[in-house]
Design an enzyme around this catalytic site. Structure first.
Site, PDB file in Angstrom:
ATOM      1  N   GLU A   1      -6.629  -6.805  -2.289  1.00 11.85           N
ATOM      2  CA  GLU A   1      -7.133  -7.226  -0.983  1.00 11.85           C
ATOM      3  C   GLU A   1      -8.643  -7.052  -0.953  1.00 11.85           C
ATOM      4  OE1 GLU A   1      -5.327  -5.335   2.365  1.00 11.85           O
ATOM      5  OE2 GLU A   1      -3.279  -5.713   1.684  1.00 11.85           O
TER       6      GLU A   1
ATOM      7  N   GLU B   1       0.791  -1.229   0.000  1.00 11.16           N
ATOM      8  CA  GLU B   1       0.000   0.000   0.000  1.00 11.16           C
ATOM      9  C   GLU B   1       0.828   1.286   0.000  1.00 11.16           C
ATOM     10  OE1 GLU B   1      -3.916  -1.846   2.262  1.00 11.16           O
ATOM     11  OE2 GLU B   1      -2.358  -0.873   3.466  1.00 11.16           O
TER      12      GLU B   1
END
Length: 875
Positions: free
Chosen positions: A549, A483
């Site tokens: 995700e 991320e």
């Protein structure tokens, strides 16, 4: 429960390995002693002398962490059980000395004759260490870096009598961080070059020693004057290939480092063999030098190719590499090679990355992976079992999350074997490394954005780990971090220099949800959603076109919960408020909200957990079906968050820490089947996805319903076909189903049959009544099934469940292999299906396989279902 861990099998394998003649490598994996630094006054030079008395020292587990050693010596309680972890002192409060330990190992190795050399390898120490051998310090300076390998030429320091002592002092991470409940605690764990989850995350409690220790293998290696270092094998597979049939040639490119440990020039031959072909090159090596040698390219005719799971076989070659010095081999290395080439393209329609293997596009169905064990208790057998579970879910990729580690070679060996592509993050996370403002973090975002403190060590570790794992065919992608990218200087060096020069064959994603992977046109962080979703959400709510995700819940059944929850905590969430007790919260329970209520409220944990499995199955089947339904239109891939737990958490897992699968696994397996018929619950469309390279023709589509009494109704049947890598829509049936299910709900059965009338795919939905409740299931009569089990081999059992005609569907049956004496599950074993439903007048056969079967004489089969009484069958 009988849990067949790696210990028994490992001992047998190690014994066989040790008996090999002229053994060139062996592990120092037993006989270690340790002691806390506060109890040791001597220096490393003194301790490492074989005559130094180890009075008061205790057995140590190596490979392993300090906490593992303490646990194995019964000095701390099991941190995975209940709230025992709270009883273990945390390094942040005790100071680093509490977990700073000396480790000592005595071993026999004679000084070699002539130009022969002896090498000592450490594959992983967290975080710092000083190493001594026979009174000599091997580390010039303290070694740092949890991932960075160490190699020492110990030839000059071996004892004349062959009796040697190795001593290492291991220091915990310099910044263990405050485990304050934040993602990575206060974030300062990321100032180190090491795993971040050890300070705690939203799916795990902190590891109290932050995984300090000699956590990976320690190996002794014997060579001649020249040692082979970090061989590099690249395979080129031009064109678009098929998984079967004759193959055009492929190209094999090999390079290797050669280290001349002597003071003289050496001329010799580097040679490798693969597929019956031999390639050689004569080289001259300067004294005390390391030279990288590039071998001539090899054109391999009619190669057997390696494919991801579901698309073809995983053919593997043994490449035998050796350096010949005056006709004798100074060193040999065997490299397992899969002939394949991975390509990526930008899909302008989906605006996301598309993946191809050997020229054929692959729809990515992936799972997110943390690490095999939170305390770094790794074994080849456990890796094999966990990766096999992922293959059994019909997945084709595993992403290694960036807050953990670079996975071990044994993990990649399992992925090579089972056909799982690997997406490897490096050790950065948005939480610790500054993407978001977070009041639980000690430092501000600008400061955290520059973590870790030692950028040079990070880059050295990256280069080393690339060399460690770059030859595995399963390794598909590198990723800068979870991320977020690393700091600018690290990122530039990785992307522009290290990865291209040391690999150059794999796509580098800037970070796990970057626009280079999946263009974010809908806002948010580019991940999720997480947790319980309405089933229709997975079908109709468009998310990120290659979602790194997205996931749901994952609580196990009663047997799973009872392994780590104390008896007083074996109670379900409150049926009115949904609240749970402190122990459930400690193990990171994600609420099921109102998803269980339609099956009927309950205060009995066993009943609650069984109903949770219905939710688990439905959630993950819908997730995989919803993404597959929009394959190549909305999506090029999806990666579930998450598919495994290295700790006893109550969320995000398809099997528990003890390797016991739950219904999440089988719902995923069903929804991700390569050729699969499915039903959109919103518009009522029946469709099929063909996620293979083969054209599916002459298939009979059969649609039936069964009411709660077992009466069936044929809605339609027709011949259908589906082209390779396509989604085919057939017909909407929602009005009929709404009418049939209005009062009590209904079973909707979709089948694809081949021309021999054999079932190619079956999908059974249980649809609610007009109020959204499963009122019919709550009143379902007992199905009087008969069960037979037969041994099909040393490691195989076939279980057949027969449901007589004239009764209801035998719904949602769990099959387990159990110990006959205690009726506890034997783990791990593998079921080709589970949580199965058997229609009236039909039968289903489930095959159970696994090495644990042959090691469990007297076992029996346990079967129970939603309306099937628990029974035990001998075989």
């Amino acid at each position: 429960m009988r849990f067949w861990t790696s210990s028994t099998v490992s001992c047998m394998l190690l014994f066989a390995f040790l008996k090999l003649p002229a053994q060139e490598k062996y592990e120092l994996n037993s006989g270690w002693q340790c002691r806390n630094v506060e109890g040791v006054k001597a220096t490393g030079q003194q301790i490492s002398v074989p005559g130094y008395a180890l009075t008061g020292w205790t057995p140590a587990t190596v490979p392993g962490t300090v906490l593992t050693t303490l646990l194995n010596n019964k000095q701390v309680p099991d941190p995975l059980y209940g709230m025992n972890n709270e009883k273990i002192p945390d390094i942040y409060h005790t100071g680093r000395e509490h977990y700073t330990y000396w480790f000592v190992k005595d071993f026999t190795e004679n000084a070699p004759a002539g130009d022969a050399q002896i090498w000592l390898h450490f594959r992983g120490v967290n975080d710092g260490c000083d190493i001594f051998l026979n009174g000599h310090r091997l580390t010039k300076d303290t070694h740092y870096g949890a991932y960075l390998r160490q190699v020492y030429n110990i030839t000059p320091w071996l004892a004349k009598n062959g009796q040697n002592r190795l001593a290492a002092i291991v220091y915990p991470p310099q910044f263990p961080g405050n485990p304050n409940g934040g993602q990575g605690g206060d974030g300062t764990i990321a100032k180190n070059v090491g795993p971040q989850y050890t300070a705690g995350w939203d799916w795990i409690q902190p590891m109290r020693d932050r995984n300090t220790g000699i956590w990976d293998k320690v190996t002794i290696e014997r060579t001649g004057a020249v040692r082979i270092k970090d061989p590099h094998v690249i395979t080129r597979v031009p064109g678009v290939r098929q998984a079967q049939g004759p193959q055009s040639p492929a190209i094999v490119q090999v390079a290797a480092g050669l280290e001349n440990a002597t003071a003289k020039s050496i001329t010799g031959t580097l040679r490798y063999k693969i597929g019956g072909e031999t390639v050689t090159k004569q080289v001259t090596l300067a004294p005390h030098s390391t030279t990288t040698v590039h071998m001539p390219d090899l054109t391999l005719k009619q190669p057997a190719l390696w494919w991801p799971a579901g698309y073809g076989e995983q053919h593997l070659y043994s490449l035998q590499l050796e350096f010949l010095n005056k006709g004798k081999a100074d060193d040999k290395q065997d490299v397992e090679v899969g002939i394949r080439e991975i390509q990526t393209y930008w899909n302008n329609h989906t605006r996301s990355r598309e993946v191809a293997v050997n020229g054929q596009k692959i729809f990515i169905k992936g799972g997110n992976w943390i690490t095999s064990d939170a305390m770094f208790r790794f074994s080849k057998e456990r890796y094999d079992a966990e990766v096999r579970f992922h293959r059994d879910m019909n997945l084709n990729l595993i992403r290694i999350w960036g807050g953990s580690l670079t996975e071990r070679p044994e993990f990649f060996e399992a992925c090579d074997k089972y056909g799982l592509l690997v997406f490897q993050d490096f050790w950065i996370s948005g939480d610790c490394n500054g993407r978001w403002q977070d009041p639980q973090k000690k430092d501000d975002q600008w400061t955290r954005r520059q973590y870790p403190d030692n950028h040079a060590l990070f880059l050295e570790s990256v280069a080393d780990q690339v060399k460690l794992i770059r030859n595995y065919p399963s390794l598909a992608f590198w990723c800068g971090g979870n991320e977020i990218t690393p700091p600018a200087d690290i990122f530039a060096a990785m992307k522009d220099t290290i990865i291209p020069s040391l690999d150059g064959t794999r796509y580098f994603f800037d970070y796990s949800n970057s626009d280079s992977m999946s263009y974010n046109s809908i806002g948010g962080n580019g991940d999720g959603p997480y947790g319980i979703q309405p089933i229709a959400h997975f079908w109709n709510e468009r998310t990120f076109p290659f979602n790194s995700e997205v996931g749901s819940v994952g609580t196990g059944d009663y047997e799973s919960l009872a392994r780590f929850l104390p008896a007083e905590n074996l109670v379900p969430p409150d049926p009115q408020t949904g609240k749970t007790d402190a122990v459930w919260n400690y193990h990171k329970y994600i609420p099921y909200n109102n998803a269980i209520d339609p099956y009927g409220k309950t205060s009995d944990l066993r009943e609650w957990a069984n109903k949770a499995q219905l939710v688990n199955y439905d959630q993950y089947r819908a997730l995989m079906e919803g993404f597959s339904a929009h394959m190549w239109d909305w999506y090029t891939g999806v990666i579930i968050w998450k598919t495994q737990n290295p700790w006893t958490a109550l969320r995000g897992q398809m099997y528990d820490y003890y390797l016991d699968p739950n219904a999440c696994l089988y719902g995923t397996r069903k929804g991700a089947a390569p050729l699969h018929v499915m039903y959109n619950p919103t518009d009522g469309m029946v469709m099929a996805v063909n996620n293979t390279f083969r054209y599916a023709r002459d298939l009979m589509l059969e649609l039936k319903t069964y009411d709660m009494q077992g009466h069936d109704s044929l809605l339609t049947q027709l011949f259908v076909e589906a082209g390779p890598a396509t989604v085919q829509k057939f017909m909407p049936v929602k009005p009929m189903l709404d009418k049939l299910s209005a009062q009590q709900g209904v079973f909707f059965v979709l089948r694809l049959l081949n021309t021999h009338q054999q079932v190619v795919d079956e999908n059974i939905y249980w649809l609610p009544d007009a109020n959204g409740n499963y009122s019919g299931l709550q009143q379902l009569a007992t199905a009087n099934v008969s069960v037979k089990a037969v041994k099909a081999g040393n490691d195989s059992i076939r279980v057949t469940i027969s449901n007589p005609a004239g009764g209801p569907v035998a719904f949602f049956n769990r099959i387990s292999l159990v110990d006959a004496q205690h009726q506890q599950r034997i783990l791990p074993v593998f079921y080709d299906d589970n949580y199965v439903s058997v229609l009236p007048g039909e039968q289903k056969t489930i095959t159970i396989t696994g090495a644990a079967i042959s090691a469990a004489p007297g076992a029996e089969i346990e079967v129970y279902g939603h309306n099937v009484k628990r029974q035990y069958i001998h075989f």
